[in-house]
Design a protein around this motif. Structure first.
Motif, PDB file in Angstrom:
ATOM      1  N   ILE A   1     -17.591 -11.132  46.323  1.00 36.28           N
ATOM      2  CA  ILE A   1     -16.832  -9.954  45.896  1.00 36.28           C
ATOM      3  C   ILE A   1     -17.632  -9.193  44.853  1.00 36.28           C
ATOM      4  O   ILE A   1     -18.120  -9.785  43.886  1.00 36.28           O
ATOM      5  CB  ILE A   1     -15.465 -10.373  45.308  1.00 36.28           C
TER       6      ILE A   1
ATOM      7  N   GLY B   1     -24.857  -5.792  51.025  1.00 37.73           N
ATOM      8  CA  GLY B   1     -23.410  -5.662  50.858  1.00 37.73           C
ATOM      9  C   GLY B   1     -22.987  -4.243  50.540  1.00 37.73           C
ATOM     10  O   GLY B   1     -21.833  -3.869  50.755  1.00 37.73           O
TER      11      GLY B   1
ATOM     12  N   SER C   1     -18.430  -3.951  53.924  1.00 39.08           N
ATOM     13  CA  SER C   1     -17.994  -5.341  54.002  1.00 39.08           C
ATOM     14  C   SER C   1     -17.893  -5.795  55.459  1.00 39.08           C
ATOM     15  O   SER C   1     -17.740  -4.979  56.374  1.00 39.08           O
ATOM     16  CB  SER C   1     -16.646  -5.509  53.304  1.00 39.08           C
TER      17      SER C   1
ATOM     18  N   THR D   1     -16.810  -9.679  57.830  1.00 34.03           N
ATOM     19  CA  THR D   1     -16.347 -11.056  57.827  1.00 34.03           C
ATOM     20  C   THR D   1     -17.013 -11.795  58.979  1.00 34.03           C
ATOM     21  O   THR D   1     -16.991 -11.319  60.111  1.00 34.03           O
ATOM     22  CB  THR D   1     -14.811 -11.120  57.998  1.00 34.03           C
TER      23      THR D   1
ATOM     24  N   THR E   1     -15.512  -6.199  61.282  1.00 34.60           N
ATOM     25  CA  THR E   1     -15.589  -5.134  60.283  1.00 34.60           C
ATOM     26  C   THR E   1     -14.409  -4.201  60.511  1.00 34.60           C
ATOM     27  O   THR E   1     -13.887  -4.108  61.625  1.00 34.60           O
ATOM     28  CB  THR E   1     -16.904  -4.324  60.361  1.00 34.60           C
TER      29      THR E   1
END
Length: 144
Positions: A35, A80, A84, A86, A98
């Motif tokens: 994050i 990044g 973002s 996953t 995404t």
């Protein structure tokens, strides 16, 4: 709030809670999140909400199936910053997910998934360690 909008919000909250439940069930899924520190420092009207969010992340970081790292604000340019994504790992297939403004994109091509996996490895190496990330989240929470 209009009745239809309220129903949609309630449904979205229910879906998000169900997604989070897989992290704490009997056989939880593994999570490794990175994050951006800037996301943890966003100022909202009710700082109690952000304190609660940070407390939730810190509690999650204590679980053996979860790792949370922060990407410091002063980190050099990194992948990044392109957006973002996953990585979802399944028994026989890995998928990249995404989100866009209007839809979601799922990438299944092995070469493309491999590029995302390599990018994630570079992000892990650039981010603070899990322990240092917990310290940073604790520090940010104390400032609220």
């Amino acid at each position: 709030m209009a009745e239809g909008v309220e129903a949609k919000v309630d449904a979205l909250v229910e879906v998000r809670l169900a997604r989070q439940a897989v992290l704490t069930r009997k056989n939880p899924v593994a999570l490794w999140a990175i994050i951006a520190e800037a996301a943890l420092r966003v100022r909202i009207r009710d700082q109690g909400v952000m304190r609660e969010q940070l407390s939730r992340l810190l509690a999650l970081s204590q679980r053996p199936n979860a790792n949370v790292q922060t990407m410091p604000s002063d980190a050099p340019p990194h992948i990044g910053q392109m957006g973002s994504y996953t990585l979802l790992g399944f028994d026989d297939l890995d998928v990249v997910h995404t989100e866009t403004l209007t839809s979601a994109v799922y990438v299944e091509d092995r070469n493309q998934v491999s590029a995302y996996r390599d990018g994630f490895g570079r992000l892990q190496a650039s981010a603070l360690s899990v322990e240092a990330s917990m310290d940073r989240m604790t520090e940010i929470r104390a400032q609220l």
